[in-house]
Design an enzyme around this catalytic site. Sequence first.
Site, PDB file in Angstrom:
ATOM      1  N   GLU A 167       0.799  -1.226   0.000  1.00 33.09           N
ATOM      2  CA  GLU A 167       0.000   0.000   0.000  1.00 33.09           C
ATOM      3  C   GLU A 167       0.838   1.286   0.000  1.00 33.09           C
ATOM      4  O   GLU A 167       0.710   2.112   0.893  1.00 33.09           O
ATOM      5  CB  GLU A 167      -0.968  -0.020   1.188  1.00 33.09           C
ATOM      6  CG  GLU A 167      -1.866  -1.249   1.146  1.00 33.09           C
ATOM      7  CD  GLU A 167      -2.814  -1.372   2.351  1.00 33.09           C
ATOM      8  OE1 GLU A 167      -3.015  -0.369   3.049  1.00 33.09           O
ATOM      9  OE2 GLU A 167      -3.327  -2.475   2.564  1.00 33.09           O
ATOM     10  N   ASN A 208       1.623  -4.839  -3.307  1.00 35.39           N
ATOM     11  CA  ASN A 208       0.235  -5.134  -2.958  1.00 35.39           C
ATOM     12  C   ASN A 208      -0.478  -3.826  -2.624  1.00 35.39           C
ATOM     13  O   ASN A 208       0.002  -3.037  -1.818  1.00 35.39           O
ATOM     14  CB  ASN A 208       0.242  -6.069  -1.735  1.00 35.39           C
ATOM     15  CG  ASN A 208      -1.124  -6.561  -1.349  1.00 35.39           C
ATOM     16  OD1 ASN A 208      -1.935  -6.933  -2.213  1.00 35.39           O
ATOM     17  ND2 ASN A 208      -1.414  -6.590  -0.054  1.00 35.39           N
ATOM     18  N   HIS A 244     -10.978  -5.519  -1.514  1.00 39.04           N
ATOM     19  CA  HIS A 244     -11.935  -5.364  -0.417  1.00 39.04           C
ATOM     20  C   HIS A 244     -13.126  -4.617  -1.006  1.00 39.04           C
ATOM     21  O   HIS A 244     -12.990  -3.460  -1.419  1.00 39.04           O
ATOM     22  CB  HIS A 244     -11.329  -4.535   0.718  1.00 39.04           C
ATOM     23  CG  HIS A 244     -10.197  -5.234   1.408  1.00 39.04           C
ATOM     24  ND1 HIS A 244     -10.384  -6.352   2.191  1.00 39.04           N
ATOM     25  CD2 HIS A 244      -8.865  -4.985   1.422  1.00 39.04           C
ATOM     26  CE1 HIS A 244      -9.213  -6.749   2.670  1.00 39.04           C
ATOM     27  NE2 HIS A 244      -8.274  -5.946   2.219  1.00 39.04           N
ATOM     28  N   GLU A 272      -6.699 -10.139  -1.128  1.00 43.86           N
ATOM     29  CA  GLU A 272      -7.399  -9.917   0.150  1.00 43.86           C
ATOM     30  C   GLU A 272      -8.909  -9.793  -0.040  1.00 43.86           C
ATOM     31  O   GLU A 272      -9.560  -8.971   0.626  1.00 43.86           O
ATOM     32  CB  GLU A 272      -6.880  -8.637   0.822  1.00 43.86           C
ATOM     33  CG  GLU A 272      -5.386  -8.599   1.037  1.00 43.86           C
ATOM     34  CD  GLU A 272      -4.916  -7.415   1.880  1.00 43.86           C
ATOM     35  OE1 GLU A 272      -5.759  -6.696   2.456  1.00 43.86           O
ATOM     36  OE2 GLU A 272      -3.686  -7.210   1.957  1.00 43.86           O
ATOM     37  N   ASP A 274     -12.763  -9.628   0.047  1.00 42.18           N
ATOM     38  CA  ASP A 274     -13.951  -9.841   0.866  1.00 42.18           C
ATOM     39  C   ASP A 274     -15.053  -8.898   0.395  1.00 42.18           C
ATOM     40  O   ASP A 274     -14.788  -7.925  -0.313  1.00 42.18           O
ATOM     41  CB  ASP A 274     -13.690  -9.736   2.379  1.00 42.18           C
ATOM     42  CG  ASP A 274     -12.967  -8.480   2.813  1.00 42.18           C
ATOM     43  OD1 ASP A 274     -12.926  -7.512   2.027  1.00 42.18           O
ATOM     44  OD2 ASP A 274     -12.448  -8.450   3.951  1.00 42.18           O
TER      45      ASP A 274
HETATM   46  O1  G3I Z   1      -2.247  -6.773  18.752  1.00 42.31           O
HETATM   47  C1  G3I Z   1      -3.150  -5.893  19.418  1.00 42.31           C
HETATM   48  C2  G3I Z   1      -3.518  -6.432  20.744  1.00 42.31           C
HETATM   49  O2  G3I Z   1      -2.373  -6.480  21.555  1.00 42.31           O
HETATM   50  C3  G3I Z   1      -4.595  -5.546  21.372  1.00 42.31           C
HETATM   51  O3  G3I Z   1      -5.019  -6.079  22.577  1.00 42.31           O
HETATM   52  C4  G3I Z   1      -5.793  -5.420  20.435  1.00 42.31           C
HETATM   53  C5  G3I Z   1      -6.868  -4.489  20.964  1.00 42.31           C
HETATM   54  O4  G3I Z   1      -7.532  -3.824  19.915  1.00 42.31           O
HETATM   55  O5  G3I Z   1      -5.341  -4.916  19.216  1.00 42.31           O
HETATM   56  C6  G3I Z   1      -4.396  -5.762  18.584  1.00 42.31           C
HETATM   57  O6  G3I Z   1      -4.024  -5.194  17.369  1.00 42.31           O
HETATM   58  C7  G3I Z   1      -4.972  -5.271  16.340  1.00 42.31           C
HETATM   59  C8  G3I Z   1      -4.364  -6.065  15.216  1.00 42.31           C
HETATM   60  O7  G3I Z   1      -5.225  -6.056  14.098  1.00 42.31           O
HETATM   61  C9  G3I Z   1      -4.062  -7.501  15.593  1.00 42.31           C
HETATM   62  O8  G3I Z   1      -5.230  -8.169  15.955  1.00 42.31           O
HETATM   63  C10 G3I Z   1      -5.303  -3.871  15.882  1.00 42.31           C
HETATM   64  O9  G3I Z   1      -6.007  -3.178  16.891  1.00 42.31           O
HETATM   65  C11 G3I Z   1      -6.124  -3.908  14.628  1.00 42.31           C
HETATM   66  O10 G3I Z   1      -6.263  -2.584  14.117  1.00 42.31           O
HETATM   67  C12 G3I Z   1      -5.427  -4.758  13.587  1.00 42.31           C
HETATM   68  O11 G3I Z   1      -6.234  -4.762  12.434  1.00 42.31           O
HETATM   69  C13 G3I Z   1      -5.663  -5.338  11.293  1.00 42.31           C
HETATM   70  C14 G3I Z   1      -5.457  -4.280  10.232  1.00 42.31           C
HETATM   71  O12 G3I Z   1      -4.931  -4.898   9.061  1.00 42.31           O
HETATM   72  C15 G3I Z   1      -4.511  -3.182  10.659  1.00 42.31           C
HETATM   73  O13 G3I Z   1      -4.606  -2.132   9.774  1.00 42.31           O
HETATM   74  C16 G3I Z   1      -6.628  -6.393  10.771  1.00 42.31           C
HETATM   75  O14 G3I Z   1      -6.735  -7.450  11.708  1.00 42.31           O
HETATM   76  C17 G3I Z   1      -6.146  -6.932   9.443  1.00 42.31           C
HETATM   77  O15 G3I Z   1      -7.171  -7.712   8.867  1.00 42.31           O
HETATM   78  C18 G3I Z   1      -5.865  -5.773   8.491  1.00 42.31           C
HETATM   79  O16 G3I Z   1      -5.367  -6.293   7.295  1.00 42.31           O
HETATM   80  C19 G3I Z   1      -5.061  -5.348   6.285  1.00 42.31           C
HETATM   81  C20 G3I Z   1      -3.912  -5.900   5.482  1.00 42.31           C
HETATM   82  O17 G3I Z   1      -2.852  -6.227   6.325  1.00 42.31           O
HETATM   83  C21 G3I Z   1      -3.480  -4.923   4.410  1.00 42.31           C
HETATM   84  N1  G3I Z   1      -4.586  -4.525   3.579  1.00 42.31           N
HETATM   85  C22 G3I Z   1      -5.774  -4.061   4.284  1.00 42.31           C
HETATM   86  C23 G3I Z   1      -6.219  -5.082   5.311  1.00 42.31           C
HETATM   87  C24 G3I Z   1      -7.504  -4.663   5.988  1.00 42.31           C
HETATM   88  O18 G3I Z   1      -7.317  -3.487   6.719  1.00 42.31           O
END
Ligand code: G3I
Length: 352
Positions: A167, A208, A244, A272, A274
Amino acid sequence: MGRRLRRGALAAVLVVLAAAVVVALVERRGPEAKPLPGTPLRELASQAGLRIGTAVDDTALQREPGYREVLAQQFSSVTAENVMKWGALAAERGRYDFTAADRLVDFALGRGMRVRGHALVWWNQLPTWVRDGEWTRRTLRQEVRQHVRTTLEHFGERVPVWDAVNEPLDDRGRLRDDLLGRVLGDGWVEDVLRTARTYAPEAQLVLNETAADGLNAKSDGMYRLVRGLLARGVPLDGVGFQLHTNLDGVPAGFRRNLERFAALGLDVEVTEADVALRTPASERAERAQARVYAQAVRDCRAVPRCRGFTVWGFTDRHSWIPGTQPGFGEATLLDAELRAKPAFRAVQRALR
Ligand code: G3I
């Protein structure tokens, strides 16, 4: 209160507590895998000359046997949803923790699945020490290169394809105005790719991008960027289209967009996918969702260089959508109980 009464009350409380613990433990282990209809996606995809992948949630992988069973049965490729990102691997400066990432790699390789590395360098989910650090061009470049090297050397051939640059663009298709761009300058993309090639000469390096799926200003910018990189001999093997989307459907010009990148001599893939629905979704919405998934698969299949189709999670139990887009969800192929939705059958048909 008499002693007997107190004992009785205490016993009742204990029973309720024990029941709550049992319910929590069962819930933690997730739903059981039920037989899914038809031929597994990975078999259909293999016959179609394609890999079918999914993002994998580490917590589910650890705790939920049903999740693991469906994952191995249906998919031939996995992408770590979070655990291979820089912030996850190196939360502390100078200390890498590959435990969760290795868990996924071991699982996948033990079941004949391929691992897509995600993502080497991304502006988001950086370690806080990087995000909040004081950097000069020289010091940050050094950290980025070191990270690329450490990560690639760790996984080696076990992870043959990487979202090396994730990105990099803004909505208008220009390099984002973020920490990487501001400190390192526009050359950072090239530098990451060249560094990656140095430490993983055999790996497939992918750029990507999100919201660059259709023909639009962003994908035009990406096209210019990619063409420029190739003209300068920068190592780049493929472009990932995240896809997405929602019931707006597959963005206009998606197939032609894939074709123009393929015509540059690159592999392309959906990385990715969905399809978010308003929740709770009606049956009609689920059928419309199925059509969007099917269209996306058909478009990928229509482009010979489209090598893979990855969904961003395969069950509504584990999907990033509800957490980030309130009011939306149910975006995946299986419901939260691991039952097939119309989208699952539609993807099967589109792969046939
Ligand atoms: O790891 C912490 C944890 O310690 C904490 O307790 C918890 C509380 O909210 O948060 C955890 O972190 C989260 C992380 O995912 C791991 O679960 C973040 O808040 C959360 O924002 C994060 O979201 C991820 C996101 O990327 C970040 O931007 C999503 O799961 C994941 O599906 C998403 O994936 C991205 C791709 O990597 C790139 N393209 C877009 C896609 C969707 O946003």
